[in-house]
Design an enzyme around this catalytic site. Structure first.
Site, PDB file in Angstrom:
ATOM      1  CG  HIS A 168      -1.953  -1.061   1.035  1.00 29.71           C
ATOM      2  ND1 HIS A 168      -2.398  -1.716   2.046  1.00 29.71           N
ATOM      3  CD2 HIS A 168      -2.738  -1.425  -0.170  1.00 29.71           C
ATOM      4  CE1 HIS A 168      -3.379  -2.540   1.559  1.00 29.71           C
ATOM      5  NE2 HIS A 168      -3.464  -2.372   0.495  1.00 29.71           N
ATOM      6  CB  ALA A 169       1.165   4.004  -2.425  1.00 27.18           C
ATOM      7  CD  GLU A 199      -0.349   0.535   4.402  1.00 26.91           C
ATOM      8  OE1 GLU A 199       0.241  -0.450   4.459  1.00 26.91           O
ATOM      9  OE2 GLU A 199      -1.935   0.550   4.285  1.00 26.91           O
ATOM     10  NE  ARG A 201      -9.141  -5.465   0.685  1.00 28.39           N
ATOM     11  CZ  ARG A 201      -8.285  -4.928   1.564  1.00 28.39           C
ATOM     12  NH1 ARG A 201      -7.121  -5.638   1.398  1.00 28.39           N
ATOM     13  NH2 ARG A 201      -8.613  -4.211   2.546  1.00 28.39           N
ATOM     14  CG  HIS A 224      -0.037  -3.620   5.264  1.00 26.82           C
ATOM     15  ND1 HIS A 224      -0.851  -3.456   4.122  1.00 26.82           N
ATOM     16  CD2 HIS A 224       0.561  -4.999   4.629  1.00 26.82           C
ATOM     17  CE1 HIS A 224      -0.908  -4.336   3.380  1.00 26.82           C
ATOM     18  NE2 HIS A 224      -0.128  -5.413   3.485  1.00 26.82           N
ATOM     19  CD  GLU A 232      -2.395  -3.459   9.194  1.00 27.46           C
ATOM     20  OE1 GLU A 232      -1.898  -2.007   8.815  1.00 27.46           O
ATOM     21  OE2 GLU A 232      -3.094  -3.640   8.119  1.00 27.46           O
ATOM     22  NE  ARG A 286      -6.371   0.248   0.359  1.00 24.69           N
ATOM     23  CZ  ARG A 286      -6.332  -0.378   1.472  1.00 24.69           C
ATOM     24  NH1 ARG A 286      -5.518  -0.066   2.511  1.00 24.69           N
ATOM     25  NH2 ARG A 286      -6.600  -1.682   1.609  1.00 24.69           N
ATOM     26  CE1 TYR A 321      -4.420   4.440  12.213  1.00 23.82           C
ATOM     27  CE2 TYR A 321      -3.986   4.975   9.867  1.00 23.82           C
ATOM     28  CZ  TYR A 321      -4.673   5.012  10.893  1.00 23.82           C
ATOM     29  OH  TYR A 321      -5.989   5.823  11.043  1.00 23.82           O
TER      30      TYR A 321
END
Ligand SMILES: [Zn+2]
Length: 362
Positions: free
Chosen positions: A128-129, A131, A197, A249, A326, A178, A251
């Site tokens: 995910h961009a 993060e 996903r 990832h 996370e 994201r 958060y």
């Protein structure tokens, strides 16, 4: 929506609709708190980038531009991987396992000190961009493993930036992007697929969307995206003895194990729970009071998410210790975590990885 579970939600609200949103919440007696009052300001203060002179000085001294007091562009991260492979050829090798939508290489670093009969671990970040803490932590982990290479008890395969196009876009375009940067289908307007996903186990189920404009758009088919395909192809071709799959990832501070597709658990979930708790304990010892991580299966602890890398790694690759971690924080800064937290967060992550390595050896 930034984050949430059954009891809380973090929501980004555009300035124009603040009065309407607060009225809505008041009328329904929903308690809320403003955590970040000026997001643009937070973004501006997040990453104190080094000056060109400082960068040049760093590169001259160390041979690469990577350090962990700021968030770095993809070029610096890839430059660091190449530097390691060139400088420590006995220990490190770098391979591109494919290219992103926009043609950027997906670089995996293999770290192995040649010990026989050790487990293999997969570690990735930056799917995910937005993060940013994830690639920063993963590169710090690389640095630690290389500097302590005589003690390695596993072979590591590390992809610090799964989504390089999205990652670069968070520096150039939208800090909160994201997805990847996939072009819309003919007639469409919205860009990007949620790569977490897009994996091929229970694709398109709970916690996904078929609508390209949504943040959780699963793509047009399982593995429709070159980034997820590259990971699949890598594992299909690899003969390594993978015992763990850790995907970082942010958060929320969670250690999550499958399944994500529904509130169910795999047959060996007791092992995953036990090792997860050991990891959380080690993280707390490493990081102190702020480092409380919640352990649980992902759909129950956080929210349902089908087509994730973790479910695929567990169900299809049959990798035992599969976790989505996370990282920090629990919401004070959210995705816009100031760079000064990179090192403490990375030290926690190292403690968790160590626990997983020990479990993988059994
Ligand atoms: Zn994520």
């Amino acid at each position: 929506m930034w984050s949430g579970n059954d009891t809380m939600l973090d929501v980004l609200v555009q300035p124009e609709v603040i009065p309407r949103v607060s009225k809505f919440l008041h009328e329904r007696h929903v308690n809320y708190e403003i955590v970040i009052s000026d997001l643009q300001r937070a973004i501006e203060q997040e990453n104190p980038t080094l000056s060109a002179e400082e960068m040049e000085e760093l590169e001259g001294r160390k041979g690469h531009r990577m350090e962990w007091s700021s968030y770095h562009r993809l070029e610096d991260i890839h430059g660091y991987l190449d530097y390691l492979a060139e400088t420590f050829p006995e220990l490190c090798s770098v391979m591109s396992i494919g290219n992103s939508v926009e043609g950027r290489p997906l670089k995996v670093l293999r770290i192995s000190n040649g010990k026989a009969n050790v487990p293999a671990l997969w570690i990735d970040g930056g799917i995910h961009a937005r993060e940013w803490i994830s690639p920063a932590v993963v590169t710090y982990v690389i640095n630690h493993l290389v500097e302590n290479s005589e003690d390695l008890e596993a072979d590591y395969y590390i992809l610090p930036v799964v989504n390089p196009d999205g990652y670069e876009y968070t520096f150039r375009g939208d800090r909160l992007w994201r997805k990847n940067r996939s072009s819309p289908e003919k007639g469409g307007v919205c860009i990007g697929v949620d790569l977490n996903r897009n994996f091929g186990y229970r694709w398109g189920g709970l916690g996904t969307s078929k609508q390209p404009c949504r943040e959780i758009f699963a793509g047009t088919a399982p593995f429709s995206e070159p980034e997820t395909r590259a990971i699949r192809n890598f594992f299909e071709a690899s003969a390594a003895n993978f015992k763990a799959y850790l995907t970082f990832h942010s958060y929320g501070q969670y250690i999550l194990y499958p399944w994500g597709y529904d509130r169910r658990v795999p047959p060996d979930y007791a092992d995953l729970e036990r090792v997860g708790r050991q990891a959380a304990q080690a993280m707390k010892i490493a990081g102190g009071a702020a480092s409380v991580y919640t352990v649980g299966n992902s759909a129950t602890t956080l929210y349902a998410a089908s087509g994730g890398a973790d479910d695929w790694a567990k169900a299809i690759l049959k990798i035992k210790y599969t976790y989505t971690i996370e990282l920090r924080d629990t919401g004070k800064h959210g995705f816009v975590l100031p760079a000064q937290y990179i090192v403490p967060t990375a030290k926690e992550a190292l403690a968790a990885i160590d626990v997983v390595v020990q479990a993988s050896k059994l």
